[in-house]
Design an enzyme around this catalytic site. Structure first.
Site, PDB file in Angstrom:
ATOM      1  N   HIS A 170       0.866  -1.184   0.000  1.00 57.49           N
ATOM      2  CA  HIS A 170       0.000   0.000   0.000  1.00 57.49           C
ATOM      3  C   HIS A 170       0.901   1.232   0.000  1.00 57.49           C
ATOM      4  CE1 HIS A 170       1.057   0.225   4.207  1.00 57.49           C
ATOM      5  NE2 HIS A 170       0.540  -0.976   4.431  1.00 57.49           N
ATOM      6  N   HIS A 195       4.102   1.361   2.142  1.00 60.62           N
ATOM      7  CA  HIS A 195       5.286   0.694   1.582  1.00 60.62           C
ATOM      8  C   HIS A 195       5.855   1.500   0.400  1.00 60.62           C
ATOM      9  CE1 HIS A 195       2.738  -2.868   2.928  1.00 60.62           C
ATOM     10  NE2 HIS A 195       3.826  -3.020   3.659  1.00 60.62           N
ATOM     11  N   VAL A 252       2.287   6.858   6.822  1.00 63.19           N
ATOM     12  CA  VAL A 252       1.352   7.282   5.770  1.00 63.19           C
ATOM     13  C   VAL A 252      -0.059   6.857   6.208  1.00 63.19           C
ATOM     14  CG1 VAL A 252       0.755   7.060   3.331  1.00 63.19           C
ATOM     15  CG2 VAL A 252       3.155   7.004   4.041  1.00 63.19           C
TER      16      VAL A 252
HETATM   17  P1  AMP Z   1       5.124  -4.799   6.550  1.00 59.36           P
HETATM   18  O1  AMP Z   1       4.859  -5.247   5.157  1.00 59.36           O
HETATM   19  O2  AMP Z   1       3.893  -4.574   7.375  1.00 59.36           O
HETATM   20  O3  AMP Z   1       6.166  -5.635   7.252  1.00 59.36           O
HETATM   21  O4  AMP Z   1       5.787  -3.355   6.420  1.00 59.36           O
HETATM   22  C1  AMP Z   1       6.969  -3.151   5.688  1.00 59.36           C
HETATM   23  C2  AMP Z   1       7.500  -1.784   5.988  1.00 59.36           C
HETATM   24  O5  AMP Z   1       6.550  -0.798   5.635  1.00 59.36           O
HETATM   25  C3  AMP Z   1       7.801  -1.573   7.497  1.00 59.36           C
HETATM   26  O6  AMP Z   1       9.001  -0.845   7.619  1.00 59.36           O
HETATM   27  C4  AMP Z   1       6.635  -0.779   7.966  1.00 59.36           C
HETATM   28  O7  AMP Z   1       6.910   0.045   9.085  1.00 59.36           O
HETATM   29  C5  AMP Z   1       6.364   0.081   6.725  1.00 59.36           C
HETATM   30  N1  AMP Z   1       4.985   0.557   6.757  1.00 59.36           N
HETATM   31  C6  AMP Z   1       3.853  -0.172   6.867  1.00 59.36           C
HETATM   32  N2  AMP Z   1       2.780   0.630   6.926  1.00 59.36           N
HETATM   33  C7  AMP Z   1       3.245   1.898   6.869  1.00 59.36           C
HETATM   34  C8  AMP Z   1       2.626   3.188   6.889  1.00 59.36           C
HETATM   35  N3  AMP Z   1       1.315   3.330   6.999  1.00 59.36           N
HETATM   36  N4  AMP Z   1       3.421   4.271   6.799  1.00 59.36           N
HETATM   37  C9  AMP Z   1       4.774   4.147   6.684  1.00 59.36           C
HETATM   38  N5  AMP Z   1       5.406   2.966   6.661  1.00 59.36           N
HETATM   39  C10 AMP Z   1       4.655   1.857   6.747  1.00 59.36           C
END
Ligand code: AMP
Length: 273
Positions: free
Chosen positions: A29, A32, A167
Site C-alpha cells: 500500500h 510501503h 502514511v
Molecule cells: P510490513 O509489510 O507490514 O512488514 O511493512 C513493511 C515496511 O513498511 C515496514 O518498515 C513498515 O513500518 C512500513 N509501513 C507499513 N505501513 C506503513 C505506513 N502506513 N506508513 C509508513 N510505513 C509503513
C-alpha cells in the site's frame, strides 16, 4: 525490475551503490510505496523484498491468512521503477539462531512475546545476504525500527537504518495491510485512533509537564473504549528508549494498540518538547 528468487543470486549481481533495501511482507500500500519512492529518489539501486516471515507471528496470529497479492504488488513496484524484487526461497527463515532484541519487553512485546525476536532475526539475515547501504522502515512500527536501529548500532553493522513518517488513510487511520480486513465504514471509524492520540499530543505540548501523563492516558483510554475499541495498550513513554518518562525526557512516544472487530491496529506519535 529483476526478480531475485534465491539468496545465492546476490553473489552474482553487481549492484550500483549506494544500495537501498525495503523489506516488506507484501500486500503493498502507499505506506510501503512511500519507502520505495524515497529509496528510488536517494539511492542508485533499490531492492524490495516480499516475504511473510513466519518467525514473527504468534500461534494464534494471522500468518496463514496474511493477505497475498503478489501479481498486483509486482505491478506497483514496476510502476515505481524499483530495480530488484527479492522473493526469498521457502527455507529462508529456517535454521537461524534467534536474536534477542532490546526494548522488546514493553508495548507490542507484551502481547506479542516472540514478535520482535522474529523480526530482528529475519532482518539480520536479510542484511547479511543483501549487504545494503541503507535499509528503510516506517515509523508506523515505531518499536520495530527502534529495535533494529539499536541492534545495528550495537553490532556496528555498516547498514544505515532510515525511518520515514507514517502514511495515513483520509480518515487518519495508519495504512496497514490489516486494514483490508475492515469495511470502508469501519476504516473510517478507526480514524478515531489517530484523532485520539493527536489530541493527547496537543494536550501534552500545551501542558509541558510530566504530571499530566497519567491523566492523559486515562482520558485516551476512556475515549477509545467509548468508541468500541478493545485496548491492548495506550502508553506514553520516553521515545528514545521506551522507558518511563522522567523529568529528563525530551521526546515522548504516545503509542497505542487496539483491536476493532478482532483486527489489531497500532499507531503512535512522537512529541518533542
Ligand atoms: P510490513 O509489510 O507490514 O512488514 O511493512 C513493511 C515496511 O513498511 C515496514 O518498515 C513498515 O513500518 C512500513 N509501513 C507499513 N505501513 C506503513 C505506513 N502506513 N506508513 C509508513 N510505513 C509503513
Amino acid at each position: 525490475m529483476k526478480v531475485i528468487n534465491s539468496s545465492k543470486e546476490f553473489d552474482l549481481i553487481s549492484f550500483d551503490s549506494p544500495v537501498a533495501f525495503v523489506p516488506t511482507m507484501g500486500n503493498l500500500h502507499e505506506g510501503h510505496l512511500t519507502l520505495v519512492r524515497y529509496a528510488k529518489k536517494n539511492y542508485s539501486d533499490v531492492i524490495t523484498s516480499i516475504f511473510i516471515n513466519p518467525l514473527q507471528f504468534g500461534k494464534n496470529e494471522d500468518f496463514s491468512s496474511y493477505p497475498k497479492t503478489l501479481t498486483h504488488d509486482i505491478k506497483l513496484l514496476e510502476n515505481l521503477d524499483c530495480d530488484y524484487l527479492f522473493l526469498p526461497e521457502d527455507n529462508f527463515a529456517e535454521n537461524l539462531i534467534s536474536i534477542k532484541p532490546k526494548f522488546a519487553d514493553v508495548l507490542c512485546g507484551i502481547s506479542r512475546p516472540i514478535h520482535f525476536q522474529g523480526v530482528l532475526t529475519i532482518i539480520d539475515k536479510f542484511i547479511k545476504v543483501i549487504k545494503p547501504d541503507v535499509c528503510l522502515f516506517g515509523l508506523k512500527d515505531y518499536q520495530q525500527q527502534l529495535i533494529i536501529k539499536d541492534y545495528v548500532n550495537t553490532k556496528k553493522i555498516r547498514t544505515k537504518i532510515i525511518s520515514l513518517p507514517t502514511v495515513r488513510e483520509k480518515s487518519g487511520l495508519a495504512m496497514s495491510s490489516r486494514n483490508n480486513y475492515l469495511s470502508p465504514s469501519e476504516r473510517k471509524h478507526c480514524g478515531k485512533i489517530f484523532a485520539c492520540i493527536e489530541n493527547l499530543s496537543k494536550d501534552l505540548r500545551e501542558s509541558k509537564t510530566l504530571s499530566t501523563v497519567e491523566s492523559l492516558k486515562t482520558k485516551g483510554l476512556i475515549h477509545l473504549k467509548k468508541n468500541d475499541f478493545e485496548i491492548d495498550y495506550l502508553e506514553i513513554l520516553d521515545a528514545d528508549d521506551l522507558s518511563f518518562v522522567t523529568k529528563k525526557t525530551m521526546n515522548f512516544l504516545i503509542a497505542v494498540a487496539v483491536k476493532y472487530r478482532k483486527v489489531r491496529l497500532i499507531d503512535n506519535i512522537v512529541v518533542s518538547l
